[in-house]
Design an enzyme around this catalytic site. Structure first.
Site, PDB file in Angstrom:
ATOM      1  N   GLN A 500       0.947  -1.077   0.047  1.00  0.00           N
ATOM      2  CA  GLN A 500       0.104  -0.044  -0.015  1.00  0.00           C
ATOM      3  C   GLN A 500       0.901   1.284  -0.025  1.00  0.00           C
ATOM      4  O   GLN A 500       1.677   1.549   0.894  1.00  0.00           O
ATOM      5  CB  GLN A 500      -0.951   0.153   1.295  1.00  0.00           C
ATOM      6  CG  GLN A 500      -1.974   1.084   1.206  1.00  0.00           C
ATOM      7  CD  GLN A 500      -2.742   1.158   2.664  1.00  0.00           C
ATOM      8  OE1 GLN A 500      -2.341   1.634   3.652  1.00  0.00           O
ATOM      9  NE2 GLN A 500      -4.055   0.952   2.426  1.00  0.00           N
ATOM     10  N   TYR A 581      -5.405  11.648   4.355  1.00  0.00           N
ATOM     11  CA  TYR A 581      -3.801  11.437   4.032  1.00  0.00           C
ATOM     12  C   TYR A 581      -3.513  12.133   2.727  1.00  0.00           C
ATOM     13  O   TYR A 581      -4.843  12.828   2.064  1.00  0.00           O
ATOM     14  CB  TYR A 581      -3.175  10.170   3.954  1.00  0.00           C
ATOM     15  CG  TYR A 581      -3.249   9.209   5.277  1.00  0.00           C
ATOM     16  CD1 TYR A 581      -2.464   9.949   6.396  1.00  0.00           C
ATOM     17  CD2 TYR A 581      -3.457   8.126   5.283  1.00  0.00           C
ATOM     18  CE1 TYR A 581      -2.447   9.356   7.371  1.00  0.00           C
ATOM     19  CE2 TYR A 581      -3.549   7.298   6.426  1.00  0.00           C
ATOM     20  CZ  TYR A 581      -2.983   7.959   7.531  1.00  0.00           C
ATOM     21  OH  TYR A 581      -3.084   7.135   8.789  1.00  0.00           O
ATOM     22  N   ARG A 629      -7.522   2.865  -2.383  1.00  0.00           N
ATOM     23  CA  ARG A 629      -8.314   2.780  -1.202  1.00  0.00           C
ATOM     24  C   ARG A 629      -9.095   4.252  -1.058  1.00  0.00           C
ATOM     25  O   ARG A 629      -8.214   5.418  -1.096  1.00  0.00           O
ATOM     26  CB  ARG A 629      -7.646   2.554   0.148  1.00  0.00           C
ATOM     27  CG  ARG A 629      -8.326   2.840   1.553  1.00  0.00           C
ATOM     28  CD  ARG A 629      -7.609   2.273   2.477  1.00  0.00           C
ATOM     29  NE  ARG A 629      -7.967   1.008   2.809  1.00  0.00           N
ATOM     30  CZ  ARG A 629      -7.636  -0.031   3.724  1.00  0.00           C
ATOM     31  NH1 ARG A 629      -6.990   0.677   5.052  1.00  0.00           N
ATOM     32  NH2 ARG A 629      -7.802  -1.056   4.089  1.00  0.00           N
TER      33      ARG A 629
END
Length: 790
Positions: A500, A581, A629
């Site tokens: 990821q 993020y 994601r």
């Protein structure tokens, strides 16, 4: 006590009966506006469990109700010219009028006063007239009392999206029948069941837009009923549809279901010098959509619970206020469970078109499990033969296998099952370099049966780490360490391993998890980047809004890390665009306040993350999956909504994403998620079935039964599981053994189980030893394994 029940529906009558039976000295009065034999609606449905509750509360009325019930075990689903029938569901149908008459007779038998044809305009005046010590406001869905004291009850009334009409027919049905018919404007569905010797309820429902497109909003009742008879003729066998609301004109009998939630159920009013509680009950307090048949159940069980509280409290001298507080605290939780299930069910029927690409086998399974109350193994208890047949169908006509153990192929990668070890921040890297801890942590879980093991969010730059102890992939040392882990996974297991890739953005330069999640470092902080110069919290430093040059440099860093991931041999790459993020900070309107081409509309806000995705896609092998994601819901005012998530997923799909990993929240400290088991799965379901892209479900998926239900219903293609894998690295292998040793033999574990269960148990013993080593590693590092997401 003097007890006054305003409203003679199931709640008011049953509470009156139970309280009078409990103490004949109580004066209990029920006041109802209709005549004794007036009622609207047709049959109502109760489960076998509810009937058991009635037997325990009042055996005589339960016996009469039981004798009047039409009982059936089967559900039959008709869809696209085919049908599926399953058994063991245990329902009872009874005419609403018959139910009320039984309760009325029973009330009279024990001495309850019934007052009919009295429309209560002033509850306080009526309470004074009867010198009431307690008022039960059981005056139904459109409760005047709830409206009068709305400041106390704080009702939230949500009119749902479909229109429905409650009709009857003399067509006798031997199963609870769900029938779906498509028209040129959309889908209609019927919910139908027999409730007495010669009558069935026939509820017809459709989205309001479809209803209007057919002109039903402008039709009088006879014309609309004729339309419905023609549409559902194949199920009626020449029988007519009947209305018992002929007093309504135009389309007034087509209603939108109102979901009612009240913040509190008890209001207190000074009446003739007494402080009298006025307690909402039944539909006045809460509603649950008819598709789970729980409105009458909730009303009756409200009555049972409050009567039980009085039975326990009064003999022990408990004040009435304390009794009511106990009742509301306990009962509101039980009601919330039903309402949550009803919400899921309601949304399924409001969005039938979402599932119409399915074959009838999966469509029926999705329908049966729509509320998330009925799970895969619960269906096995109801009808094992049917479920085994469905499992075989889902496995492509092969031997029946639990759905979570079926393989899944995306691009050129085939996963041996549907279980993914979710990426979890472990805060155990040194200068971004993964350590032996990571080898044990990830290696143990690869040996533990999961099909795909995901490495925690790994940064393309030093400043992109969440903490100084997070992993990175920007230099040769990091690449070598990751290559070692990838080689171990490939050489010692049949699992795949994925990376990821993400940048912390405004949530970086913080302490490791056990020293304070998202709390800034006490010293040595590095500068942060984000879409806008907005700090994650008051205590966090403000990031710098990215310039065009910053974006170009960051894109190049992502590309370089992706190229290193290719060199490491990773099977799967995921771009982290969630949880506030860096890339997510562009997507959410909470964190993106830009006025240039990277702010404003969803298309603009997604522009930079899409640029990064396209650049990474260009260097990532075409035969390997690239997932993204996202946070499908910010759980905060002004944030991303599930509607937005569908549009965001479409944009990522068009830019080259192969799968959407559907998470939510963590964008802002002000977020207020509504937690619960599998609480994020509906977002994955919607994206998968509306956008037409594979999804990964994540969030409070803790049992094999959860995963089996999700996969079997087509709500997601993969299930990412975190906490259970922390507790047990071999969680998947153990779950497979419990589900079916034979099925596990088909999943290509590290050892082929050719000699049956004994060999599987030996392998499990081996995996337990590995798990023990992992546990020691966790203990030695002071429980460093904490989740970045879950």
């Amino acid at each position: 006590m003097n007890i006054l029940c305003i409203g003679g529906g199931p709640a008011g009558l049953y509470f009156a009966l139970l309280m009078k039976q409990q103490n004949p000295a109580h004066r209990v009065t029920v006041v109802e506006r209709n005549r004794p034999f007036d009622t609207f609606g047709w049959g109502v449905v109760l489960s076998d469990q509810t009937l058991d509750n009635l037997r325990a509360a009042d055996a005589p009325s339960a016996a009469l109700i039981g004798d009047a019930f039409n009982h059936w075990d089967d559900i039959e689903v008709f869809f696209k010219g085919r049908s599926v029938r399953s058994s063991g569901h245990g329902f009872c149908g009874i005419g609403r009028k018959r139910l009320l008459n039984i309760l009325q007779d029973r009330c009279l038998a024990v001495g309850v006063e019934l007052v009919f044809e009295t429309d209560v305009a002033d509850d306080q005046a009526l309470a004074a007239q009867y010198d009431a010590d307690l008022v039960i406001a059981s005056d139904g869905l459109n409760s005047r009392i709830r409206t009068r004291y709305a400041a106390t009850y704080q009702p939230d009334i949500d009119l749902r999206q479909c229109r429905f009409v409650w009709l009857g027919t003399h067509k006798k049905l031997d199963a609870f029948t769900f029938a779906f018919e498509q028209t040129e404007h959309g889908w209609f569905q019927a919910h139908a069941y027999q409730f007495d010797a010669d009558t069935s309820t026939f509820i017809i429902e459709t989205p309001e837009a479809v209803w209007k497109a057919h002109g039903l909003d402008a039709m009088e009742q006879p014309e609309a009923i004729a339309f419905c008879e023609k549409l559902f003729a194949k199920y009626l066998d020449g029988n007519a549809l009947i209305s018992n609301a002929t007093h309504l004109r135009g389309s007034a009998n087509w209603i939108r279901f109102p979901r009612v939630i009240c913040n509190t159920w008890v209001h207190r009013e000074a009446i003739q010098g007494k402080r009298v509680p006025i307690v909402l009950m039944g539909d006045a307090a809460h509603t649950a959509h008819f598709s789970i048949g729980s409105g009458t159940k909730l009303a009756l069980e409200d009555a049972i619970d409050l009567a039980n509280e009085f039975a326990t409290g009064l003999p022990n001298g408990m004040p009435m206020d304390e009794i009511l507080t106990h009742y509301e605290a306990r009962r509101s939780v039980e009601v919330l469970k039903i309402q949550n299930a009803a919400r899921n069910s309601t949304e399924w029927f409001e969005n039938v078109n979402r599932y119409t690409g399915m074959e009838v086998e999966q469509f029926a399974y999705s329908l049966l499990t729509r509320s998330q109350r009925i799970s895969h193994e619960n269906l096995r208890l109801r009808d094992a033969a049917w479920l085994e047949g469905y499992e075989a169908w889902l496995a492509g006509g092969k031997a029946a296998v639990p759905p979570m153990l079926t393989p899944f192929t995306l691009k050129g990668v085939t996963l041996k099952n549907r279980i993914v070890v979710s990426p979890m921040a472990t805060y155990s890297a040194v200068d971004g370099v993964p350590q032996d801890f990571h080898l044990v942590h990830l290696g143990a879980r690869a040996l533990g049966g999961a099909a795909l093991v995901m490495v925690e969010m790994t940064s393309p730059t030093p400043e992109g780490r969440i903490t100084p102890a997070c992993t990175g992939l920007w230099n040769d040392a990091q690449q070598a360490a990751f290559t070692r882990i990838v080689n171990f996974v490939h050489g010692s297991s049949t699992a795949k391993i994925g990376l990821q890739l993400g940048h912390s953005g405004p949530k970086g330069s913080t302490r490791v998890g056990w020293e304070g999640t998202d709390e800034p470092l006490p010293d040595g902080n590095w500068p942060l980047l984000a879409a806008s110069a907005l700090a994650y919290g008051e205590q966090n430093q403000a990031p710098i809004a990215m310039t065009r040059a910053d974006m170009d440099g960051m894109t190049a860093a992502f590309v370089a890390s992706a190229q290193r991931a290719v060199a490491c041999g990773f099977d799967w790459l995921e771009l982290h665009c969630a949880h506030g993020y860096l890339l997510a900070s562009f997507i959410s309107p909470i964190t993106n306040q830009r006025t240039d081409e990277y702010g404003g509309s969803i298309d603009n806000r997604c522009r930079y993350p899409l640029e990064v995705l396209a650049a990474v896609r260009a260097v990532w092998p075409a035969d390997k999956p690239l997932s993204v994601r996202i946070s499908a819901h910010d759980w905060a005012p002004g944030g991303t909504t599930p509607d937005d998530a569908v549009q965001i997923a479409r944009l990522f799909q068009a830019a080259g994403a192969d799968l959407i990993d559907v998470s939510s929240g963590q964008t802002t400290r002000a977020a207020k998620p509504v937690y619960g088991r599998m609480y994020q799965t509906p977002f994955a379901d919607r994206i998968r079935n509306e956008v037409g892209i594979a999804t990964m479900a994540v969030g409070a998926i803790t049992e094999a039964d959860h995963a089996n239900s999700i996969i079997a219903a087509g709500r997601a293609d993969l299930c990412a599981i975190a906490r259970p894998h922390l507790a047990d690295p071999a969680w998947t292998l153990h779950a497979a053994a419990q589900l079916s040793p034979v099925a596990a033999a088909h999943t290509d574990w590290p050892v082929q189980y050719t000699s049956g269960r004994d060999q599987m148990l030996r392998e499990i013993s081996k995996q337990k030893q590995i798990a023990a080593l992992a546990a020691q590693a966790l203990s030695a590092t002071k429980n460093r394994a904490s989740e970045e997401e879950g």
